[in-house]
Scaffold this motif. Structure first.
Motif, PDB file in Angstrom:
ATOM      1  N   GLU A 170       0.943  -1.271   0.127  1.00  0.00           N
ATOM      2  CA  GLU A 170      -0.138   0.086  -0.158  1.00  0.00           C
ATOM      3  C   GLU A 170       0.880   1.274  -0.116  1.00  0.00           C
ATOM      4  N   ASN A 171       2.016   1.221   0.949  1.00  0.00           N
ATOM      5  CA  ASN A 171       3.044   2.462   0.862  1.00  0.00           C
ATOM      6  C   ASN A 171       3.464   2.774  -0.670  1.00  0.00           C
ATOM      7  N   LEU A 172       3.636   1.581  -1.414  1.00  0.00           N
ATOM      8  CA  LEU A 172       4.437   1.865  -2.599  1.00  0.00           C
ATOM      9  C   LEU A 172       3.390   2.591  -3.672  1.00  0.00           C
ATOM     10  N   THR A 176       1.368  10.039  -2.063  1.00  0.00           N
ATOM     11  CA  THR A 176       1.421  11.242  -1.516  1.00  0.00           C
ATOM     12  C   THR A 176       2.129  11.300  -0.130  1.00  0.00           C
ATOM     13  N   HIS A 177       2.487  10.348   0.417  1.00  0.00           N
ATOM     14  CA  HIS A 177       3.434  10.518   1.713  1.00  0.00           C
ATOM     15  C   HIS A 177       4.766  10.871   1.491  1.00  0.00           C
ATOM     16  N   LEU A 178       5.293  11.085   0.274  1.00  0.00           N
ATOM     17  CA  LEU A 178       6.705  11.408  -0.050  1.00  0.00           C
ATOM     18  C   LEU A 178       6.964  12.865   0.422  1.00  0.00           C
ATOM     19  N   LEU A 181       6.699  11.892   5.084  1.00  0.00           N
ATOM     20  CA  LEU A 181       7.413  10.822   5.504  1.00  0.00           C
ATOM     21  C   LEU A 181       9.031  10.953   5.029  1.00  0.00           C
ATOM     22  N   HIS A 182       9.011  11.420   3.710  1.00  0.00           N
ATOM     23  CA  HIS A 182       9.977  11.619   3.164  1.00  0.00           C
ATOM     24  C   HIS A 182      10.681  12.917   2.906  1.00  0.00           C
ATOM     25  N   ALA A 183      10.006  13.832   3.755  1.00  0.00           N
ATOM     26  CA  ALA A 183      10.580  15.342   3.753  1.00  0.00           C
ATOM     27  C   ALA A 183      12.193  15.403   3.804  1.00  0.00           C
ATOM     28  N   GLU A 311      13.153   4.899   5.943  1.00  0.00           N
ATOM     29  CA  GLU A 311      11.880   5.873   6.294  1.00  0.00           C
ATOM     30  C   GLU A 311      10.531   5.229   6.428  1.00  0.00           C
ATOM     31  N   ASP A 312      10.253   4.721   5.325  1.00  0.00           N
ATOM     32  CA  ASP A 312       9.203   3.626   5.135  1.00  0.00           C
ATOM     33  C   ASP A 312       9.262   2.612   6.141  1.00  0.00           C
ATOM     34  N   VAL A 313      10.334   1.978   6.312  1.00  0.00           N
ATOM     35  CA  VAL A 313      10.434   0.896   7.238  1.00  0.00           C
ATOM     36  C   VAL A 313      10.024   1.240   8.698  1.00  0.00           C
TER      37      VAL A 313
HETATM   38 FE   FE2 Z   1       7.784   5.826   0.782  1.00  0.00          FE
END
Ligand code: FE2
Ligand code: FES
Length: 381
Positions: A170-172, A176-178, A181-183, A311-313
Protein backbone atom coordinates in the motif's frame (compact mmCIF):
# COMPACT_ATOMS: atom_id res chain seq x y z
CA UNK A 1 -17.58 4.36 21.59
CA UNK A 2 -20.18 5.26 19.00
CA UNK A 3 -18.84 5.85 15.52
CA UNK A 4 -19.82 8.62 13.13
CA UNK A 5 -21.44 7.69 9.81
CA UNK A 6 -18.14 8.25 7.96
CA UNK A 7 -16.32 6.05 10.45
CA UNK A 8 -18.97 3.31 10.23
CA UNK A 9 -18.79 3.34 6.43
CA UNK A 10 -15.01 3.18 6.59
CA UNK A 11 -15.26 0.23 8.97
CA UNK A 12 -17.61 -1.58 6.61
CA UNK A 13 -15.44 -0.90 3.55
CA UNK A 14 -12.42 -2.16 5.50
CA UNK A 15 -13.91 -5.66 5.70
CA UNK A 16 -13.10 -6.29 2.05
CA UNK A 17 -9.48 -5.11 2.33
CA UNK A 18 -6.44 -7.30 2.94
CA UNK A 19 -4.65 -6.55 6.18
CA UNK A 20 -2.25 -8.20 8.65
CA UNK A 21 -4.79 -10.96 9.32
CA UNK A 22 -5.31 -11.99 5.70
CA UNK A 23 -3.93 -15.45 4.83
CA UNK A 24 -0.85 -15.65 2.63
CA UNK A 25 -1.07 -16.12 -1.12
CA UNK A 26 1.05 -19.19 -1.92
CA UNK A 27 0.71 -19.61 -5.67
CA UNK A 28 3.18 -16.92 -6.69
CA UNK A 29 6.93 -16.75 -7.19
CA UNK A 30 8.48 -14.79 -4.30
CA UNK A 31 12.05 -13.60 -3.88
CA UNK A 32 13.59 -15.65 -1.10
CA UNK A 33 17.15 -14.30 -1.04
CA UNK A 34 19.71 -12.14 -2.76
CA UNK A 35 21.94 -14.41 -4.83
CA UNK A 36 24.98 -13.30 -2.84
CA UNK A 37 23.39 -14.53 0.42
CA UNK A 38 23.50 -18.21 -0.56
CA UNK A 39 26.68 -20.24 -0.25
CA UNK A 40 27.80 -23.64 1.00
CA UNK A 41 26.45 -22.64 4.43
CA UNK A 42 23.05 -24.03 5.54
CA UNK A 43 21.01 -20.81 5.68
CA UNK A 44 17.64 -20.74 7.47
CA UNK A 45 14.82 -18.34 6.56
CA UNK A 46 11.12 -18.12 7.31
CA UNK A 47 8.97 -17.49 4.24
CA UNK A 48 5.15 -17.35 4.24
CA UNK A 49 5.26 -18.63 7.81
CA UNK A 50 7.26 -21.75 6.88
CA UNK A 51 10.83 -22.40 7.99
CA UNK A 52 13.12 -23.42 5.18
CA UNK A 53 16.85 -24.04 4.84
CA UNK A 54 18.84 -23.07 1.76
CA UNK A 55 22.30 -23.88 0.41
CA UNK A 56 24.20 -24.11 -2.84
CA UNK A 57 25.15 -27.47 -4.31
CA UNK A 58 28.77 -28.07 -5.28
CA UNK A 59 27.95 -26.88 -8.82
CA UNK A 60 26.41 -23.66 -7.40
CA UNK A 61 22.72 -24.56 -7.94
CA UNK A 62 20.61 -23.17 -5.08
CA UNK A 63 18.44 -25.58 -3.06
CA UNK A 64 15.61 -25.00 -0.55
CA UNK A 65 14.21 -27.68 1.78
CA UNK A 66 11.95 -27.63 4.80
CA UNK A 67 14.15 -26.77 7.76
CA UNK A 68 12.68 -29.62 9.80
CA UNK A 69 13.99 -33.15 9.88
CA UNK A 70 11.20 -35.59 9.13
CA UNK A 71 12.25 -37.79 12.07
CA UNK A 72 12.04 -35.50 15.11
CA UNK A 73 11.98 -31.91 13.83
CA UNK A 74 15.66 -31.12 14.36
CA UNK A 75 16.48 -27.95 12.38
CA UNK A 76 18.48 -28.94 9.31
CA UNK A 77 20.12 -25.51 9.39
CA UNK A 78 21.97 -26.81 12.48
CA UNK A 79 23.06 -29.95 10.67
CA UNK A 80 25.89 -30.72 8.22
CA UNK A 81 26.15 -30.17 4.49
CA UNK A 82 28.04 -33.14 3.04
CA UNK A 83 28.54 -32.83 -0.72
CA UNK A 84 25.03 -32.15 -2.01
CA UNK A 85 23.30 -33.88 0.92
CA UNK A 86 22.27 -32.66 4.37
CA UNK A 87 22.98 -34.93 7.34
CA UNK A 88 20.71 -34.24 10.29
CA UNK A 89 22.58 -33.24 13.41
CA UNK A 90 20.40 -35.39 15.70
CA UNK A 91 20.31 -39.01 14.44
CA UNK A 92 22.04 -38.63 11.09
CA UNK A 93 19.24 -39.01 8.53
CA UNK A 94 20.69 -37.92 5.19
CA UNK A 95 18.58 -35.96 2.65
CA UNK A 96 19.42 -35.23 -0.97
CA UNK A 97 18.71 -31.92 -2.73
CA UNK A 98 15.14 -33.06 -3.49
CA UNK A 99 14.45 -33.69 0.22
CA UNK A 100 14.48 -37.46 -0.25
CA UNK A 101 16.05 -39.38 2.63
CA UNK A 102 18.86 -41.53 1.21
CA UNK A 103 20.30 -42.94 4.44
CA UNK A 104 19.13 -43.84 7.94
CA UNK A 105 22.23 -44.88 9.93
CA UNK A 106 20.25 -47.05 12.40
CA UNK A 107 18.49 -49.19 9.76
CA UNK A 108 19.05 -50.26 6.16
CA UNK A 109 15.72 -49.12 4.77
CA UNK A 110 14.87 -45.45 4.26
CA UNK A 111 12.24 -45.88 1.55
CA UNK A 112 9.43 -43.35 1.58
CA UNK A 113 11.02 -40.87 4.00
CA UNK A 114 11.18 -37.35 2.60
CA UNK A 115 10.71 -33.70 3.40
CA UNK A 116 9.45 -30.98 1.12
CA UNK A 117 11.76 -29.26 -1.34
CA UNK A 118 10.91 -25.97 -3.04
CA UNK A 119 11.63 -24.93 -6.63
CA UNK A 120 14.13 -22.06 -6.84
CA UNK A 121 15.22 -19.92 -9.76
CA UNK A 122 18.19 -17.59 -9.75
CA UNK A 123 17.76 -14.46 -11.85
CA UNK A 124 20.87 -12.26 -11.67
CA UNK A 125 21.05 -10.77 -8.16
CA UNK A 126 17.90 -12.46 -6.79
CA UNK A 127 16.56 -15.96 -6.15
CA UNK A 128 12.88 -16.74 -6.59
CA UNK A 129 11.04 -19.49 -4.70
CA UNK A 130 7.73 -21.26 -5.34
CA UNK A 131 5.93 -22.11 -2.08
CA UNK A 132 2.60 -22.98 -3.71
CA UNK A 133 1.17 -26.17 -5.14
CA UNK A 134 4.22 -27.97 -6.58
CA UNK A 135 2.50 -28.89 -9.84
CA UNK A 136 1.78 -25.22 -10.53
CA UNK A 137 5.41 -24.10 -10.31
CA UNK A 138 6.04 -22.67 -13.75
CA UNK A 139 9.05 -20.46 -14.54
CA UNK A 140 7.01 -18.51 -17.10
CA UNK A 141 4.99 -17.07 -14.19
CA UNK A 142 8.06 -15.24 -12.80
CA UNK A 143 7.29 -11.54 -13.27
CA UNK A 144 9.47 -9.47 -15.60
CA UNK A 145 12.27 -7.43 -14.02
CA UNK A 146 13.03 -4.79 -16.68
CA UNK A 147 15.97 -3.30 -14.78
CA UNK A 148 17.81 -6.62 -15.14
CA UNK A 149 17.84 -6.30 -18.92
CA UNK A 150 20.93 -5.32 -20.86
CA UNK A 151 21.80 -1.64 -20.84
CA UNK A 152 20.88 -1.04 -17.22
CA UNK A 153 23.14 -0.86 -14.18
CA UNK A 154 21.74 -2.18 -10.90
CA UNK A 155 22.40 -2.46 -7.19
CA UNK A 156 20.44 -4.50 -4.69
CA UNK A 157 19.79 -4.66 -0.97
CA UNK A 158 17.68 -6.18 1.77
CA UNK A 159 15.93 -4.81 4.86
CA UNK A 160 14.00 -6.79 7.46
CA UNK A 161 10.62 -5.14 8.05
CA UNK A 162 8.57 -5.83 11.17
CA UNK A 163 5.21 -5.17 9.50
CA UNK A 164 2.78 -6.92 7.18
CA UNK A 165 3.67 -7.01 3.48
CA UNK A 166 0.15 -5.70 2.73
CA UNK A 167 1.01 -2.29 4.14
CA UNK A 168 4.31 -2.18 2.28
CA UNK A 169 2.42 -2.74 -0.99
CA UNK A 170 0.00 0.00 0.00
CA UNK A 171 2.84 2.35 0.87
CA UNK A 172 4.32 1.79 -2.59
CA UNK A 173 1.05 2.61 -4.38
CA UNK A 174 0.70 5.77 -2.32
CA UNK A 175 2.82 8.66 -3.49
CA UNK A 176 1.20 11.33 -1.32
CA UNK A 177 3.37 10.37 1.64
CA UNK A 178 6.58 11.55 -0.06
CA UNK A 179 6.12 15.16 1.05
CA UNK A 180 5.85 14.08 4.68
CA UNK A 181 7.44 10.74 5.56
CA UNK A 182 10.29 11.52 3.15
CA UNK A 183 10.48 15.28 3.74
CA UNK A 184 14.19 14.96 4.57
CA UNK A 185 15.16 12.62 1.70
CA UNK A 186 13.41 12.40 -1.65
CA UNK A 187 10.10 14.10 -0.93
CA UNK A 188 9.38 17.69 -1.94
CA UNK A 189 6.52 19.88 -0.64
CA UNK A 190 4.75 19.99 -4.05
CA UNK A 191 4.56 16.21 -4.32
CA UNK A 192 1.38 15.56 -2.30
CA UNK A 193 -0.74 17.97 -4.35
CA UNK A 194 0.50 16.95 -7.79
CA UNK A 195 -1.74 15.52 -10.50
CA UNK A 196 -2.09 11.78 -10.75
CA UNK A 197 -3.64 9.10 -12.96
CA UNK A 198 -4.60 5.60 -11.99
CA UNK A 199 -4.90 2.48 -14.08
CA UNK A 200 -6.84 -0.18 -12.21
CA UNK A 201 -7.26 -3.62 -13.75
CA UNK A 202 -8.20 -7.11 -12.65
CA UNK A 203 -4.79 -7.85 -11.11
CA UNK A 204 -2.65 -4.84 -12.05
CA UNK A 205 -2.75 -1.54 -10.18
CA UNK A 206 -0.87 1.51 -11.31
CA UNK A 207 -0.55 5.06 -10.14
CA UNK A 208 1.25 7.78 -12.10
CA UNK A 209 2.15 11.12 -10.62
CA UNK A 210 3.33 14.21 -12.49
CA UNK A 211 5.30 16.79 -10.56
CA UNK A 212 6.00 19.40 -13.24
CA UNK A 213 7.79 21.73 -12.87
CA UNK A 214 9.67 20.94 -9.70
CA UNK A 215 13.12 21.09 -8.16
CA UNK A 216 14.54 17.62 -7.74
CA UNK A 217 15.97 16.41 -4.44
CA UNK A 218 19.75 15.66 -4.50
CA UNK A 219 19.29 11.89 -5.03
CA UNK A 220 17.84 12.60 -8.48
CA UNK A 221 19.22 16.07 -9.27
CA UNK A 222 22.92 15.20 -8.94
CA UNK A 223 23.10 12.10 -11.15
CA UNK A 224 20.81 13.60 -13.83
CA UNK A 225 22.59 16.99 -13.92
CA UNK A 226 19.31 18.76 -13.12
CA UNK A 227 20.46 20.59 -9.99
CA UNK A 228 18.99 24.09 -9.79
CA UNK A 229 16.85 23.56 -12.92
CA UNK A 230 13.10 23.41 -13.42
CA UNK A 231 12.55 19.72 -13.98
CA UNK A 232 9.77 17.24 -14.64
CA UNK A 233 9.50 14.33 -12.22
CA UNK A 234 7.15 11.61 -13.42
CA UNK A 235 6.74 8.56 -11.24
CA UNK A 236 4.76 5.41 -11.94
CA UNK A 237 4.04 2.93 -9.17
CA UNK A 238 3.17 -0.44 -10.61
CA UNK A 239 1.86 -3.33 -8.50
CA UNK A 240 3.00 -6.28 -10.62
CA UNK A 241 2.14 -9.18 -8.31
CA UNK A 242 1.75 -9.90 -4.58
CA UNK A 243 5.53 -10.44 -4.68
CA UNK A 244 6.68 -7.46 -6.72
CA UNK A 245 6.16 -3.76 -7.12
CA UNK A 246 8.12 -1.65 -9.63
CA UNK A 247 8.50 2.12 -9.42
CA UNK A 248 9.49 3.79 -12.71
CA UNK A 249 10.79 7.36 -12.61
CA UNK A 250 11.80 9.76 -15.34
CA UNK A 251 13.22 13.24 -15.15
CA UNK A 252 13.91 15.97 -17.67
CA UNK A 253 14.68 19.63 -17.99
CA UNK A 254 11.35 21.27 -18.83
CA UNK A 255 13.08 23.90 -21.01
CA UNK A 256 14.15 21.17 -23.47
CA UNK A 257 11.96 19.89 -26.29
CA UNK A 258 11.10 16.21 -26.28
CA UNK A 259 13.75 15.49 -28.93
CA UNK A 260 16.47 17.23 -26.90
CA UNK A 261 15.86 15.36 -23.65
CA UNK A 262 18.38 12.66 -22.69
CA UNK A 263 16.86 9.27 -21.90
CA UNK A 264 17.29 9.11 -18.13
CA UNK A 265 15.17 6.54 -16.44
CA UNK A 266 15.15 4.83 -13.07
CA UNK A 267 13.40 1.57 -12.25
CA UNK A 268 13.28 0.25 -8.71
CA UNK A 269 11.89 -3.16 -7.83
CA UNK A 270 10.42 -3.22 -4.34
CA UNK A 271 10.08 -6.85 -3.41
CA UNK A 272 8.02 -7.69 -0.33
CA UNK A 273 8.18 -11.35 0.67
CA UNK A 274 6.02 -12.18 3.70
CA UNK A 275 8.01 -13.76 6.52
CA UNK A 276 5.17 -14.01 9.03
CA UNK A 277 1.81 -12.24 9.20
CA UNK A 278 3.54 -9.24 10.72
CA UNK A 279 7.01 -9.30 9.23
CA UNK A 280 8.39 -9.02 5.73
CA UNK A 281 11.64 -9.58 3.85
CA UNK A 282 12.01 -6.31 1.94
CA UNK A 283 14.33 -6.73 -1.05
CA UNK A 284 15.23 -3.88 -3.37
CA UNK A 285 16.76 -3.98 -6.86
CA UNK A 286 17.46 -0.53 -8.16
CA UNK A 287 18.43 0.23 -11.78
CA UNK A 288 19.19 3.17 -14.08
CA UNK A 289 19.91 3.45 -17.79
CA UNK A 290 22.33 6.41 -17.68
CA UNK A 291 25.79 7.18 -16.20
CA UNK A 292 26.31 3.47 -16.46
CA UNK A 293 30.08 3.46 -16.03
CA UNK A 294 30.05 5.69 -12.96
CA UNK A 295 30.38 3.60 -9.84
CA UNK A 296 30.22 6.62 -7.57
CA UNK A 297 26.75 7.41 -8.98
CA UNK A 298 25.66 3.85 -8.15
CA UNK A 299 26.97 4.20 -4.61
CA UNK A 300 25.48 7.67 -4.10
CA UNK A 301 22.03 6.73 -5.34
CA UNK A 302 22.01 3.41 -3.51
CA UNK A 303 22.89 5.03 -0.21
CA UNK A 304 20.38 7.86 -0.61
CA UNK A 305 17.56 5.57 -1.72
CA UNK A 306 18.07 3.03 1.03
CA UNK A 307 18.02 5.90 3.57
CA UNK A 308 14.65 6.96 2.11
CA UNK A 309 13.24 3.40 2.03
CA UNK A 310 14.36 3.00 5.63
CA UNK A 311 11.97 5.85 6.47
CA UNK A 312 9.16 3.65 5.11
CA UNK A 313 10.40 0.76 7.25
CA UNK A 314 10.44 2.93 10.37
CA UNK A 315 6.95 4.30 9.61
CA UNK A 316 5.40 0.92 8.81
CA UNK A 317 6.94 -0.65 11.91
CA UNK A 318 5.51 2.13 14.07
CA UNK A 319 2.05 1.45 12.58
CA UNK A 320 2.43 -2.30 13.14
CA UNK A 321 3.47 -1.76 16.74
CA UNK A 322 0.40 0.36 17.33
CA UNK A 323 -1.93 -2.17 15.66
CA UNK A 324 -0.41 -5.04 17.65
CA UNK A 325 -0.99 -3.24 20.93
CA UNK A 326 -4.75 -2.82 20.36
CA UNK A 327 -6.82 -5.25 22.36
CA UNK A 328 -10.31 -4.23 21.31
CA UNK A 329 -10.86 -3.60 17.63
CA UNK A 330 -14.64 -3.05 17.70
CA UNK A 331 -14.15 0.60 16.95
CA UNK A 332 -11.33 0.13 14.43
CA UNK A 333 -11.64 1.97 11.11
CA UNK A 334 -9.34 3.31 8.41
CA UNK A 335 -10.67 6.31 6.52
CA UNK A 336 -9.57 6.29 2.90
CA UNK A 337 -8.90 9.24 0.65
CA UNK A 338 -9.23 9.86 -3.07
CA UNK A 339 -5.50 9.30 -3.47
CA UNK A 340 -5.93 5.79 -2.02
CA UNK A 341 -8.07 4.47 -4.90
CA UNK A 342 -5.37 2.28 -6.50
CA UNK A 343 -4.23 0.86 -3.18
CA UNK A 344 -7.81 0.09 -2.11
CA UNK A 345 -8.37 -1.91 -5.31
CA UNK A 346 -5.05 -3.68 -4.74
CA UNK A 347 -5.95 -4.59 -1.14
CA UNK A 348 -9.34 -5.93 -2.26
CA UNK A 349 -7.53 -8.04 -4.87
CA UNK A 350 -5.06 -9.46 -2.29
CA UNK A 351 -7.94 -10.40 -0.01
CA UNK A 352 -9.92 -12.06 -2.81
CA UNK A 353 -6.86 -14.04 -3.97
CA UNK A 354 -5.91 -15.07 -0.44
CA UNK A 355 -9.42 -16.17 0.47
CA UNK A 356 -9.96 -18.05 -2.80
CA UNK A 357 -6.70 -19.97 -2.26
CA UNK A 358 -7.57 -20.68 1.37
CA UNK A 359 -10.98 -22.04 0.32
CA UNK A 360 -9.34 -24.23 -2.33
CA UNK A 361 -6.87 -25.62 0.22
CA UNK A 362 -9.70 -26.35 2.60
CA UNK A 363 -11.71 -28.13 -0.10
CA UNK A 364 -8.63 -30.15 -1.16
CA UNK A 365 -7.82 -31.19 2.37
CA UNK A 366 -11.37 -32.38 2.91
CA UNK A 367 -11.33 -34.33 -0.36
CA UNK A 368 -7.82 -35.85 0.14
CA UNK A 369 -6.93 -35.69 3.82
CA UNK A 370 -3.86 -37.97 3.47
CA UNK A 371 -2.24 -36.39 0.44
CA UNK A 372 -2.19 -32.82 1.69
CA UNK A 373 1.10 -31.10 2.39
CA UNK A 374 0.52 -29.37 5.71
CA UNK A 375 0.38 -25.60 5.41
CA UNK A 376 1.81 -23.52 8.25
CA UNK A 377 -0.64 -22.01 10.66
CA UNK A 378 -0.49 -18.28 10.20
CA UNK A 379 -0.36 -16.75 13.64
CA UNK A 380 -0.02 -13.09 14.43
CA UNK A 381 3.33 -12.45 16.09
FE1 FE2 B 1 7.94 5.78 0.81
S1 FES C 1 15.70 -35.61 14.20
FE1 FES C 1 16.81 -35.74 12.38
S2 FES C 1 17.57 -37.71 12.39
FE2 FES C 1 16.37 -37.63 14.17
Amino acid sequence: MSLTRVQRNAQKAGRSLANRETPFIYNEWYVVALSRELSRELTPRTVLGRQIVMFRKEDGTPVALDNRCGHRSFPLSRSTLDGDTVVCGYHGLRYNDQGVCVEVPSQCNCAGISIRSYPLHQQGPIIWIWMGEPEEADLSKIPAMPMLEEGWVTSEDYMPLKASYVYLHENLLDLTHLSFLHANTFGTPDYARAEFDTDIGEDRFLLKRYVVPTRLPPVWAKPTGLEGKDAARITTSDFVSPALHIVHAEFYDVSLSEAERPDQRIKTAHIPTPETATSTHYFVVHGRNFAREENEVTEFMHEQLMAAFNEDVVGLEAMEELLASRSDDDDFFEISLKADSASLSMRRYLKRRAEAEAAEREADSQANPQTQVAKPVQALA
